[in-house]
Scaffold this active site. Sequence first.
Site, PDB file in Angstrom:
ATOM      1  N   HIS A 296     -39.000  52.291  -5.166  1.00 28.61           N
ATOM      2  CA  HIS A 296     -40.414  52.282  -4.824  1.00 28.61           C
ATOM      3  C   HIS A 296     -40.606  51.075  -3.911  1.00 28.61           C
ATOM      4  O   HIS A 296     -39.845  50.101  -3.992  1.00 28.61           O
ATOM      5  CB  HIS A 296     -41.286  52.132  -6.071  1.00 28.61           C
ATOM      6  CG  HIS A 296     -41.164  53.288  -7.023  1.00 28.61           C
ATOM      7  ND1 HIS A 296     -40.793  53.143  -8.327  1.00 28.61           N
ATOM      8  CD2 HIS A 296     -41.350  54.607  -6.824  1.00 28.61           C
ATOM      9  CE1 HIS A 296     -40.766  54.332  -8.900  1.00 28.61           C
ATOM     10  NE2 HIS A 296     -41.098  55.242  -8.013  1.00 28.61           N
TER      11      HIS A 296
ATOM     12  N   ASP B 226     -40.531  47.955  -5.814  1.00 26.69           N
ATOM     13  CA  ASP B 226     -39.246  47.583  -6.435  1.00 26.69           C
ATOM     14  C   ASP B 226     -38.508  46.642  -5.489  1.00 26.69           C
ATOM     15  O   ASP B 226     -37.804  45.725  -5.922  1.00 26.69           O
ATOM     16  CB  ASP B 226     -38.348  48.813  -6.659  1.00 26.69           C
ATOM     17  CG  ASP B 226     -38.898  49.769  -7.699  1.00 26.69           C
ATOM     18  OD1 ASP B 226     -39.477  49.302  -8.700  1.00 26.69           O
ATOM     19  OD2 ASP B 226     -38.724  50.995  -7.508  1.00 26.69           O
TER      20      ASP B 226
ATOM     21  N   GLU C 295     -41.618  65.220  -3.050  1.00 25.91           N
ATOM     22  CA  GLU C 295     -41.112  65.519  -4.403  1.00 25.91           C
ATOM     23  C   GLU C 295     -42.217  66.202  -5.198  1.00 25.91           C
ATOM     24  O   GLU C 295     -43.128  65.545  -5.698  1.00 25.91           O
ATOM     25  CB  GLU C 295     -40.671  64.222  -5.110  1.00 25.91           C
ATOM     26  CG  GLU C 295     -40.175  64.460  -6.526  1.00 25.91           C
ATOM     27  CD  GLU C 295     -39.741  63.183  -7.250  1.00 25.91           C
ATOM     28  OE1 GLU C 295     -39.643  62.119  -6.606  1.00 25.91           O
ATOM     29  OE2 GLU C 295     -39.497  63.268  -8.465  1.00 25.91           O
TER      30      GLU C 295
ATOM     31  N   GLU D  11     -36.759  67.766  -8.275  1.00 24.95           N
ATOM     32  CA  GLU D  11     -36.461  67.178  -9.587  1.00 24.95           C
ATOM     33  C   GLU D  11     -36.432  68.275 -10.637  1.00 24.95           C
ATOM     34  O   GLU D  11     -37.386  69.044 -10.795  1.00 24.95           O
ATOM     35  CB  GLU D  11     -37.486  66.103  -9.970  1.00 24.95           C
ATOM     36  CG  GLU D  11     -37.287  65.684 -11.425  1.00 24.95           C
ATOM     37  CD  GLU D  11     -37.842  64.344 -11.820  1.00 24.95           C
ATOM     38  OE1 GLU D  11     -37.931  63.441 -10.973  1.00 24.95           O
ATOM     39  OE2 GLU D  11     -38.171  64.211 -13.014  1.00 24.95           O
TER      40      GLU D  11
ATOM     41  N   HIS E 228     -39.356  68.502 -13.119  1.00 19.80           N
ATOM     42  CA  HIS E 228     -40.606  68.944 -12.491  1.00 19.80           C
ATOM     43  C   HIS E 228     -40.609  70.464 -12.292  1.00 19.80           C
ATOM     44  O   HIS E 228     -41.630  71.115 -12.493  1.00 19.80           O
ATOM     45  CB  HIS E 228     -40.802  68.246 -11.140  1.00 19.80           C
ATOM     46  CG  HIS E 228     -40.916  66.741 -11.243  1.00 19.80           C
ATOM     47  ND1 HIS E 228     -41.077  65.935 -10.154  1.00 19.80           N
ATOM     48  CD2 HIS E 228     -40.887  65.909 -12.322  1.00 19.80           C
ATOM     49  CE1 HIS E 228     -41.155  64.668 -10.545  1.00 19.80           C
ATOM     50  NE2 HIS E 228     -41.036  64.628 -11.860  1.00 19.80           N
TER      51      HIS E 228
ATOM     52  N   ASP F  61     -32.625  60.987 -11.945  1.00 20.21           N
ATOM     53  CA  ASP F  61     -33.872  60.364 -12.401  1.00 20.21           C
ATOM     54  C   ASP F  61     -33.974  60.548 -13.912  1.00 20.21           C
ATOM     55  O   ASP F  61     -34.751  61.365 -14.406  1.00 20.21           O
ATOM     56  CB  ASP F  61     -35.072  60.985 -11.665  1.00 20.21           C
ATOM     57  CG  ASP F  61     -36.321  60.127 -11.809  1.00 20.21           C
ATOM     58  OD1 ASP F  61     -36.239  59.050 -12.421  1.00 20.21           O
ATOM     59  OD2 ASP F  61     -37.386  60.538 -11.296  1.00 20.21           O
TER      60      ASP F  61
HETATM   61  C1  XUL Z   1     -42.236  60.876 -11.545  1.00 18.18           C
HETATM   62  C2  XUL Z   1     -40.996  60.729 -10.819  1.00 18.18           C
HETATM   63  C3  XUL Z   1     -40.864  59.475 -10.049  1.00 18.18           C
HETATM   64  C4  XUL Z   1     -40.455  59.711  -8.661  1.00 18.18           C
HETATM   65  C5  XUL Z   1     -40.299  58.485  -7.831  1.00 18.18           C
HETATM   66  O1  XUL Z   1     -42.227  61.923 -12.406  1.00 18.18           O
HETATM   67  O2  XUL Z   1     -40.131  61.549 -10.914  1.00 18.18           O
HETATM   68  O3  XUL Z   1     -39.875  58.716 -10.640  1.00 18.18           O
HETATM   69  O4  XUL Z   1     -39.219  60.340  -8.710  1.00 18.18           O
HETATM   70  O5  XUL Z   1     -41.510  57.918  -7.531  1.00 18.18           O
HETATM   71 MN    MN Z   2     -38.368  61.882  -9.794  1.00 20.32          MN
END
Ligand code: XUL
Ligand code: MN
Length: 344
Positions: free
Chosen positions: A50, A53, A175, A211, A214, A283
């Site tokens: 980020h 970070d 994302e 992801e 998600h 992640d």
């Molecule tokens: C949130 C998520 C975050 C993003 C990065 O659910 O996955 O970690 O990947 O901002």
């Molecule tokens: Mn993520």
Amino acid sequence: MNKYGYRFSFGPWNIHEGADPFGPAVRPALSFETKLPIYKELGFDAVQFHDDDAVPDLDGLAAAQIAARARAVRQMLDDHGLIAEFVAPRLWEHPKTIDGGYTSNNASERAYAIERSKKAADIARELGCDLMVLWLAREGSYMREAKDAGRAARQLLDAINTLLNYDKSIRIAIEPKPNEPMDLAYIPTMGHALALGFQAADPKRVGVLMESAHSILAGLDPSDEIGFAMAFGKLWSVHLNDQNGLKFDQDRSFGAVDLRRAFNQVRVLDANRFWEIGIVGLDVKAIRTQPAELATKHLRNSLQMFTRLVELVRSLDEGRIAGLIATRDYEELDWLILSHLMGR
Ligand code: XUL
Ligand code: MN
């Protein structure tokens, strides 16, 4: 890099203190400097960031101060033999992002989101990477009547175009996530993210990050989401992890909940030669019960899981599969895959 040519990454947030909405931190916070050596120890190649970070408290810093701190971080990465994979603007913690960033109902808050994202692009350039990830955390609604989905889509497109114009070499990977922290997010799936990207002023610089958790939260299969994006050359990064059903975003270790679902994600990535395209991001978060001195095993497990699944993918009898497809014997195909996953 593993023996199959895949490179791996995670973010500093993936070694974390274990706080949840109902309880405080249970592990001490580690500094960024303390986390860095862990990357190579565990076989990782790259760091995901980020913006803050890399440059803490960047809202209060001038451009030159931000650049100087980012250059110092670049030096730390070099010293550890690491690279930066991407930078993501953190548009969900500042008071000006309470009602969203690019889609806030307040013009000065929307302007803050754009300025903050430009700073993230500046940081990416200093870190030597050209990829910005947009996790659109608060671009959604709690209350249908408070916002307008069509207007939000145009605001998101304007924000992306502004960033593409601000930095002519940046690539943006969206994302998607369907919910959390919002009730309903405006970009919930790969299809939404790709549609937005194809409308952008420079569509070849807009792609996606998939992801697993998600996709599962959206009721979709992560391997199909990967396949869909890769069909158009748009999958530039992944956040592999796992998720036990439709509940809070768990970020469980890759393959920990559904081995076959993980296998199929690796299979489609490998079939499309993802190792030549991007870095495998994991992640994942250690569960809250994990003692502090043992709180990196989720990362080790996830990386090992990926490598072992590549081996299983490549040792599949593809000729036999083709034969079973030709005779429409999908029950035998089911058994072949299950037996393969069980080792015989
Ligand atoms: C949130 C998520 C975050 C993003 C990065 O659910 O996955 O970690 O990947 O901002
Ligand atoms: Mn993520």
